[in-house]
Design a protein around this motif. Structure first.
Motif, PDB file in Angstrom:
ATOM      1  N   ALA A  74       0.837  -1.200   0.000  1.00 38.01           N
ATOM      2  CA  ALA A  74       0.000   0.000   0.000  1.00 38.01           C
ATOM      3  C   ALA A  74       0.870   1.247   0.000  1.00 38.01           C
ATOM      4  N   CYS A  75       0.652   2.135  -0.975  1.00 41.71           N
ATOM      5  CA  CYS A  75       1.448   3.359  -1.062  1.00 41.71           C
ATOM      6  C   CYS A  75       0.933   4.445  -0.134  1.00 41.71           C
ATOM      7  N   ASN A  76      -0.117   4.151   0.592  1.00 41.78           N
ATOM      8  CA  ASN A  76      -0.670   5.098   1.555  1.00 41.78           C
ATOM      9  C   ASN A  76      -1.239   4.303   2.724  1.00 41.78           C
ATOM     10  N   PRO A  77      -0.955   4.694   3.963  1.00 41.59           N
ATOM     11  CA  PRO A  77      -1.391   3.895   5.119  1.00 41.59           C
ATOM     12  C   PRO A  77      -2.893   3.796   5.302  1.00 41.59           C
ATOM     13  N   ASP A  78      -3.669   4.690   4.666  1.00 44.29           N
ATOM     14  CA  ASP A  78      -5.094   4.749   4.958  1.00 44.29           C
ATOM     15  C   ASP A  78      -5.978   4.654   3.726  1.00 44.29           C
ATOM     16  N   SER A  79      -5.492   4.032   2.665  1.00 45.68           N
ATOM     17  CA  SER A  79      -6.323   3.932   1.472  1.00 45.68           C
ATOM     18  C   SER A  79      -6.516   2.490   1.011  1.00 45.68           C
ATOM     19  N   THR A  80      -6.265   1.522   1.890  1.00 43.97           N
ATOM     20  CA  THR A  80      -6.418   0.118   1.509  1.00 43.97           C
ATOM     21  C   THR A  80      -7.836  -0.376   1.758  1.00 43.97           C
ATOM     22  N   ASP A  81      -8.411  -1.043   0.749  1.00 47.47           N
ATOM     23  CA  ASP A  81      -9.655  -1.777   0.905  1.00 47.47           C
ATOM     24  C   ASP A  81      -9.266  -3.191   1.331  1.00 47.47           C
ATOM     25  N   ASP A  82      -9.554  -3.541   2.582  1.00 45.26           N
ATOM     26  CA  ASP A  82      -9.087  -4.816   3.127  1.00 45.26           C
ATOM     27  C   ASP A  82      -9.675  -6.020   2.403  1.00 45.26           C
ATOM     28  N   ALA A  83     -10.873  -5.873   1.842  1.00 42.54           N
ATOM     29  CA  ALA A  83     -11.462  -6.966   1.070  1.00 42.54           C
ATOM     30  C   ALA A  83     -10.675  -7.182  -0.222  1.00 42.54           C
ATOM     31  N   ALA A  84     -10.297  -6.096  -0.885  1.00 38.34           N
ATOM     32  CA  ALA A  84      -9.504  -6.206  -2.108  1.00 38.34           C
ATOM     33  C   ALA A  84      -8.138  -6.808  -1.816  1.00 38.34           C
ATOM     34  N   ALA A  85      -7.520  -6.385  -0.712  1.00 43.03           N
ATOM     35  CA  ALA A  85      -6.217  -6.941  -0.324  1.00 43.03           C
ATOM     36  C   ALA A  85      -6.324  -8.442  -0.087  1.00 43.03           C
ATOM     37  N   ALA A  86      -7.378  -8.858   0.599  1.00 43.66           N
ATOM     38  CA  ALA A  86      -7.571 -10.279   0.886  1.00 43.66           C
ATOM     39  C   ALA A  86      -7.815 -11.070  -0.394  1.00 43.66           C
ATOM     40  N   TYR A  87      -8.583 -10.492  -1.326  1.00 43.75           N
ATOM     41  CA  TYR A  87      -8.868 -11.178  -2.587  1.00 43.75           C
ATOM     42  C   TYR A  87      -7.589 -11.377  -3.384  1.00 43.75           C
ATOM     43  N   LEU A  88      -6.782 -10.355  -3.465  1.00 40.26           N
ATOM     44  CA  LEU A  88      -5.517 -10.466  -4.192  1.00 40.26           C
ATOM     45  C   LEU A  88      -4.630 -11.542  -3.578  1.00 40.26           C
ATOM     46  N   ALA A  89      -4.549 -11.551  -2.238  1.00 41.82           N
ATOM     47  CA  ALA A  89      -3.723 -12.548  -1.550  1.00 41.82           C
ATOM     48  C   ALA A  89      -4.230 -13.960  -1.808  1.00 41.82           C
ATOM     49  N   ALA A  90      -5.558 -14.096  -1.885  1.00 37.16           N
ATOM     50  CA  ALA A  90      -6.146 -15.417  -2.121  1.00 37.16           C
ATOM     51  C   ALA A  90      -5.941 -15.909  -3.547  1.00 37.16           C
ATOM     52  N   HIS A  91      -5.566 -14.997  -4.456  1.00 39.11           N
ATOM     53  CA  HIS A  91      -5.433 -15.362  -5.863  1.00 39.11           C
ATOM     54  C   HIS A  91      -3.997 -15.199  -6.365  1.00 39.11           C
ATOM     55  N   GLY A  92      -3.044 -15.345  -5.458  1.00 38.75           N
ATOM     56  CA  GLY A  92      -1.666 -15.493  -5.891  1.00 38.75           C
ATOM     57  C   GLY A  92      -0.763 -14.294  -5.798  1.00 38.75           C
ATOM     58  N   VAL A  93      -1.265 -13.144  -5.325  1.00 41.59           N
ATOM     59  CA  VAL A  93      -0.428 -11.960  -5.146  1.00 41.59           C
ATOM     60  C   VAL A  93       0.101 -11.932  -3.716  1.00 41.59           C
ATOM     61  N   GLU A  94       1.373 -11.617  -3.552  1.00 45.68           N
ATOM     62  CA  GLU A  94       1.925 -11.397  -2.211  1.00 45.68           C
ATOM     63  C   GLU A  94       1.595  -9.965  -1.806  1.00 45.68           C
ATOM     64  N   MET A 101      -2.428   1.229   8.759  1.00 42.44           N
ATOM     65  CA  MET A 101      -1.037   0.871   9.012  1.00 42.44           C
ATOM     66  C   MET A 101      -0.338   1.962   9.825  1.00 42.44           C
ATOM     67  N   THR A 102       0.477   1.549  10.778  1.00 42.82           N
ATOM     68  CA  THR A 102       1.297   2.508  11.514  1.00 42.82           C
ATOM     69  C   THR A 102       2.493   2.896  10.641  1.00 42.82           C
ATOM     70  N   PRO A 103       3.180   3.986  10.960  1.00 45.31           N
ATOM     71  CA  PRO A 103       4.379   4.350  10.195  1.00 45.31           C
ATOM     72  C   PRO A 103       5.413   3.229  10.153  1.00 45.31           C
ATOM     73  N   ASP A 104       5.580   2.509  11.255  1.00 43.16           N
ATOM     74  CA  ASP A 104       6.543   1.405  11.281  1.00 43.16           C
ATOM     75  C   ASP A 104       6.102   0.263  10.371  1.00 43.16           C
ATOM     76  N   GLU A 105       4.800  -0.046  10.373  1.00 42.36           N
ATOM     77  CA  GLU A 105       4.284  -1.108   9.507  1.00 42.36           C
ATOM     78  C   GLU A 105       4.415  -0.725   8.031  1.00 42.36           C
ATOM     79  N   TYR A 106       4.176   0.533   7.755  1.00 42.24           N
ATOM     80  CA  TYR A 106       4.306   1.051   6.391  1.00 42.24           C
ATOM     81  C   TYR A 106       5.752   0.944   5.911  1.00 42.24           C
ATOM     82  N   ALA A 107       6.677   1.382   6.754  1.00 47.55           N
ATOM     83  CA  ALA A 107       8.104   1.312   6.409  1.00 47.55           C
ATOM     84  C   ALA A 107       8.553  -0.134   6.239  1.00 47.55           C
TER      85      ALA A 107
END
Length: 388
Positions: A74-94, A101-107
């Motif tokens: 995520a290029c921004n800590p507060d613009s992630t759609d968690d459903a979209a992230a989960a779908y991508l992960a379920a279909h082969g994207v890391e 996300m906190t600044p540390d998690e983002y970094a």
């Protein structure tokens, strides 16, 4: 490496019907995606740093279907759609993206994504490109899509070619000027419950994004002022029917404050303290540090409703911050209008990655270049044909 997402079960919220309808409203993205999915890219690693939203799915999954190894953060800590992230992960994207996300998690995400070599980088903000350069990784080529990123990466000592699609006509004249505002003001009303009729709005920065935001606010009935340091842009703001003011006067007078510069530190503690009582602070620039949220968090804070926080300042005034200072038009779950407007830009990203994967940059030395004009024109023609 295992994906870092909020909740894998959220993938079920993205249905086949939802994605099928997106193909209907974004036919050019679907066209290029279907072409890429039939390619053989098993020897390619693609690393992307972008807003992880529903439109990211048809952008990245074609490369997975083509056999490429695909990673995204995520290029921004507060613009992630968690459903979209989960779908991508379920279909082969890391995936290394989750809301809040906190600044540390983002970094940490940037560090993980740049920990290994890759063939292609698709960046929004320049931070991933910068990390690859600092770590000495050589890649076939990289794409950068934001003003913030251009400012960051144009100063680097490159070890590979980087292609700028922030400044191409389709992005600069259409998305930056028209589409951001098309999404942003409906989201503003959804979040706050407010219409703009008769309300005073200050837009800080009159580049393409600020111009569009100001024009749309005026058309929606707002009384619009602009704070702009460049005298040519300030004169242009006057010709668009806006009142040009100093930043200090604008903060004191206006009820809604919109930052639209793409730069950090536009509203620091000193500027926020100058805001009129009850001012609503909004950002639509790529940088989530245009407003000093870190300082605001040292003040007494109350969560009012989704995406709205109230801060009691030490001068007996309160201000309201929307979406933690991140781009309001991409506030998760608020559904701005005009999702079809992403069609050209998803297509530009798919076509650009495929161009790099096909050896398009082999003749380019390390450096900073414009996105290929012939590819942009090809996409513009495809969009026109889809509208006929």
């Amino acid at each position: 490496m295992t994906s870092r997402i909020k909740d894998a079960a959220l993938a079920q919220q993205i249905t086949d019907e939802t994605l099928a309808w997106r193909e209907v409203i974004c036919p050019v993205t679907a066209k290029y995606g279907n072409y890429v999915a039939k390619r053989d890219l098993r020897d390619k690693t693609i690393v992307s740093f972008q807003h992880v939203l529903e439109d990211t799915i048809p952008t990245l999954l074609p490369f997975v279907k083509a056999g490429a190894k695909v990673k995204v953060g995520a290029c921004n800590p507060d613009s992630t759609d968690d459903a979209a992230a989960a779908y991508l992960a379920a279909h082969g994207v890391e995936v290394h993206a989750f809301s809040g996300m906190t600044p540390d998690e983002y970094a940490r995400s940037i560090d993980i994504l740049s920990s290994e070599p890759a063939d292609i980088i698709a960046d929004m903000g320049g931070e991933l490109i910068e990390a690859f350069v600092k770590k000495g990784h050589k890649v076939d080529g990289a794409l950068e899509a934001t003003t913030t990123g251009v400012h960051r990466v144009e100063k680097l000592d490159y070890s590979f070619p980087v292609f700028n699609w922030n400044d191409i006509a389709i992005k600069d004249r259409l998305h930056n000027r028209h589409h951001v505002a098309q999404e942003m003001w409906p989201v503003f009303s959804n979040v706050t419950g407010l219409a703009l009729y008769g309300r005073t709005v200050l837009v800080i920065g009159f580049g393409p994004v600020g111009r569009g935001v100001a024009e749309r606010a005026r058309n929606l009935g707002a009384v619009v002022s602009v704070a702009e340091r460049d005298p040519v842009r300030a004169l242009e703001a006057q010709h668009h029917g806006c009142r040009v003011v100093s930043l200090e006067d604008g903060l004191k007078e206006n009820a809604i404050i919109v930052t639209a510069t793409g730069l950090s530190g536009i509203l620091g503690a000193a500027q926020i303290k100058q805001c009129r009582r009850g001012a609503i602070l909004v950002n639509v620039g790529h940088s989530n540090t245009e407003i000093d949220v870190k300082w605001l968090d040292t003040q007494t804070r109350t969560k009012m409703r989704r995406h709205i926080e109230r801060f009691e300042l030490d001068n007996s005034r309160e201000v309201y911050l929307l979406n933690r200072g991140s781009l309001l038009n991409l506030a998760p779950g608020m559904g701005g209008s005009g999702k079809d407007l992403f069609d050209p830009f998803s297509a530009i990203l798919i076509r650009g990655i495929d161009w790099l994967a096909s050896g398009g940059a082999t003749s380019f030395k390390p450096g900073f270049y414009a996105y290929p004009e012939d590819v942009e024109r090809e996409i513009a023609q495809a969009i026109l044909q889809s509208h006929s």
